[in-house]
Design an enzyme around this catalytic site. Structure first.
Site, short mmCIF file in Angstrom:
data_model
loop_
_atom_site.label_atom_id
_atom_site.label_comp_id
_atom_site.label_asym_id
_atom_site.label_seq_id
_atom_site.Cartn_x
_atom_site.Cartn_y
_atom_site.Cartn_z
N LYS A 22 0.83 -1.21 0.00
CA LYS A 22 0.00 0.00 0.00
C LYS A 22 0.86 1.25 0.00
O LYS A 22 0.66 2.16 -0.81
CB LYS A 22 -0.91 0.00 1.25
CG LYS A 22 -1.53 1.34 1.57
CD LYS A 22 -2.46 1.28 2.76
CE LYS A 22 -1.89 1.68 4.07
NZ LYS A 22 -1.56 3.10 4.25
N ASN A 23 1.83 1.30 0.92
CA ASN A 23 2.58 2.54 1.10
C ASN A 23 3.52 2.84 -0.05
O ASN A 23 4.02 3.96 -0.15
CB ASN A 23 3.34 2.51 2.43
CG ASN A 23 2.38 2.62 3.61
OD1 ASN A 23 1.20 2.90 3.42
ND2 ASN A 23 2.88 2.38 4.80
N CYS A 117 -5.31 12.79 13.23
CA CYS A 117 -5.88 11.50 12.86
C CYS A 117 -5.86 10.61 14.11
O CYS A 117 -5.40 11.03 15.16
CB CYS A 117 -5.14 10.86 11.70
SG CYS A 117 -3.57 10.18 12.15
N ARG A 122 0.37 14.11 13.96
CA ARG A 122 1.07 13.90 12.67
C ARG A 122 1.34 15.20 11.93
O ARG A 122 0.64 15.58 10.99
CB ARG A 122 0.30 12.92 11.80
CG ARG A 122 0.28 11.56 12.41
CD ARG A 122 -0.46 10.55 11.59
NE ARG A 122 0.31 10.00 10.49
CZ ARG A 122 -0.05 8.92 9.82
NH1 ARG A 122 -1.14 8.28 10.13
NH2 ARG A 122 0.68 8.47 8.83
N ASP A 305 3.78 -0.14 12.06
CA ASP A 305 2.57 -0.67 11.42
C ASP A 305 2.29 -2.14 11.77
O ASP A 305 1.25 -2.67 11.37
CB ASP A 305 2.66 -0.52 9.90
CG ASP A 305 2.51 0.93 9.45
OD1 ASP A 305 2.16 1.77 10.28
OD2 ASP A 305 2.74 1.21 8.26
N ARG A 397 -9.14 0.03 4.23
CA ARG A 397 -8.19 1.01 3.68
C ARG A 397 -6.90 0.33 3.23
O ARG A 397 -6.26 0.79 2.30
CB ARG A 397 -7.81 2.05 4.76
CG ARG A 397 -8.81 3.13 4.99
CD ARG A 397 -8.23 4.18 5.91
NE ARG A 397 -6.84 4.42 5.55
CZ ARG A 397 -5.86 4.69 6.42
NH1 ARG A 397 -6.11 4.79 7.70
NH2 ARG A 397 -4.63 4.87 6.00
#
Ligand code: UD1
Length: 422
Positions: A22-23, A117, A122, A305, A397
């Site tokens: 994803k990233n 968030c 952040r 993560d 997501r």
């Protein structure tokens, strides 16, 4: 809202494929607007964040074909708009990654300022500081970051902290700046290397990605190319924990071994057998884990993560573990939910103490964020009875076909559609 219902207790067994990162995919999609030409991205995961990034690009006037037989086809064309709305940025913070490429291509970028968030405030000061050093004039007003630059000029930029997003924004902007940029204390994540590889294929001149010092020789123009996204190390880590927590035998095909060294080391320290195969990793588990301490750090440190998933696993450990979060200020939201399932997790500042318990019990819980949501699914797989996980849009997501992959391994998990009123 959709929910997952997990009936715990099944041992997971078999083989599962890991998808594209994803990233990495999100950043390569943004980098594609650095050229007028067509770029083709392969192995792009079908997840909500990717769809949101496609919307961000479409709002800039870019054509995105998500399901072309060749992969994702991105056609930016000659005219590009420079504004990204708050509606899009608030859906996905990572949308600010278009700041650097837009500035480099158009000399102007107006991107909504992200709000806070679920995992902390952040900040984006490092993105702004770096772009200013490259010669951009930046104002933050009316909720937008408004950046302008007649020319971007290479320079030396030292980041206070190796921020992933700031490194990526600066890498993209500097690729088309005049002269040489040296980026010091850069992030070293594998996704940064993937981005640099992609940019180099487009004609950029970047050296040192994957180390703390990246050297970028600016070029006038970049061209279209195609590229296969690296496998998702976080998804792979999550699936390994699924094998561990259910005392199963799971092979994660295409798990990027080199990117998971510390995750594998911690799983082995817990007593699990992790075998390195030519094309992936296999975890064999039959016992409760031993307790271990984990501290997250920027890569090559332990990935933040995968922290929540490990916390779920450590709930069932023999003994007490301490988990320390060093990357984000508020990333223990899942602790209270794990406690609702019988866990014993105590948060003190940026540490948590996890006292291992013999069993977790199914309960109704709420996904607090993407990785915390995945952690609750894992806890549910191991718990006695039924766990209902609400707010699974967070999980969607970042995980492609999550429940299907788990089901194929033997999990009892179903997605319950939104209830219709009336
Ligand atoms: C990326 C990843 C995310 C991962 C994180 C850390 C994407 C889409 N997301 O997020 O999954 O958890 O890296 O590995 O790739 N910071 C500042 N000022 C800045 C920028 C960051 O203080 O200008 C701080 C943040 O508040 C945070 C820390 O640095 O505490 C790490 O942030 P960063 O590395 O930038 O993460 P992201 O790029 O947002």
């Amino acid at each position: 809202m959709e929910k997952f219902i997990v009936n715990g207790g099944n041992r997971l067994e078999g083989m599962v494929n890991v998808g594209g990162a994803k990233n990495s995919a999100l950043k390569l999609m943004a980098a594609s607007i650095l050229t007028e030409d067509v770029c083709v991205l392969k192995n792009v995961p079908e997840i909500r964040d990717v769809f949101t990034m496609a919307e961000v690009l479409e709002a800039l006037g870019v054509q995105v074909d998500l399901r072309h037989p060749e992969g994702m086809v991105i056609k930016p064309g000659a005219s590009l708009k420079c504004v990204t709305s708050y509606e899009l940025v608030s859906q996905m913070r990572a949308s600010i990654i278009v700041l650097g490429p837009l500035l480099a291509r158009l000399g102007r970028a107006k991107v909504a300022m992200p709000g806070g968030c679920n995992i902390g405030s952040r900040k984006i000061d490092l993105h702004i500081m770096g772009l200013e050093l490259l010669g951009a004039h930046i104002e933050v007003e009316h909720g937008y970051i408004d950046a302008q630059a007649d020319v971007l000029k290479g320079t030396v930029i030292s980041l206070d902290f190796p921020s992933v997003g700031a490194t990526e924004n600066l890498l993209m902007a500097a690729s088309m700046a005049e002269g040489r940029t040296i980026l010091e204390n850069a992030a070293r994540e594998p996704e940064i290397v993937d981005l640099a590889d992609f940019l180099n294929k487009m004609g950029a001149r970047i050296k040192g990605a994957g180390t703390s010092t990246i050297e970028i020789e600016g070029v006038r123009e970049l061209r279209g190319t195609d590229h296969t996204i690296i496998p998702d190390r976080v998804e792979a880590g999550t699936l390994l924990v699924a094998g561990a927590i259910t005392r199963g035998d799971v092979t994660v095909k295409d798990a990027p071994i080199d990117h998971l060294r510390l995750v594998v080391a911690k799983l082995r320290e817990m007593g699990f057998t992790v075998k390195e195969l030519p094309d992936g990793l296999r975890i064999l588990a039959s016992e409760r884990p031993e307790s271990v301490d984990i501290a997250t750090l920027p890569y090559p440190g332990f990935p933040t993560d995968v922290q929540a998933q490990m916390m779920a696993l450590l709930c069932l450990a023999r003994g007490t573990s301490v988990v320390t979060e060093n990357v984000f200020e508020n990333r223990f939201m899942v602790a209270d939910e794990l406690n609702r399932m019988g866990g014993d997790v105590r948060v003190q500042g940026h540490h948590v103490t996890v006292r291992g318990v013999e069993r977790l019990t199914g309960a109704s819980v709420r996904a607090p964020d993407l990785r915390g949501g995945a952690a609750l699914v894992l806890a549910g797989l191991a718990a006695e009875g039924v766990t209902e996980i609400a707010d699974i849009f967070h999980i969607d997501r970042g995980y492609e076909n999550f429940e299907h992959k788990l089901k194929a391994l033997g999990a009892d998990i179903v997605r319950v559609p939104r209830r219709r009123r009336g």
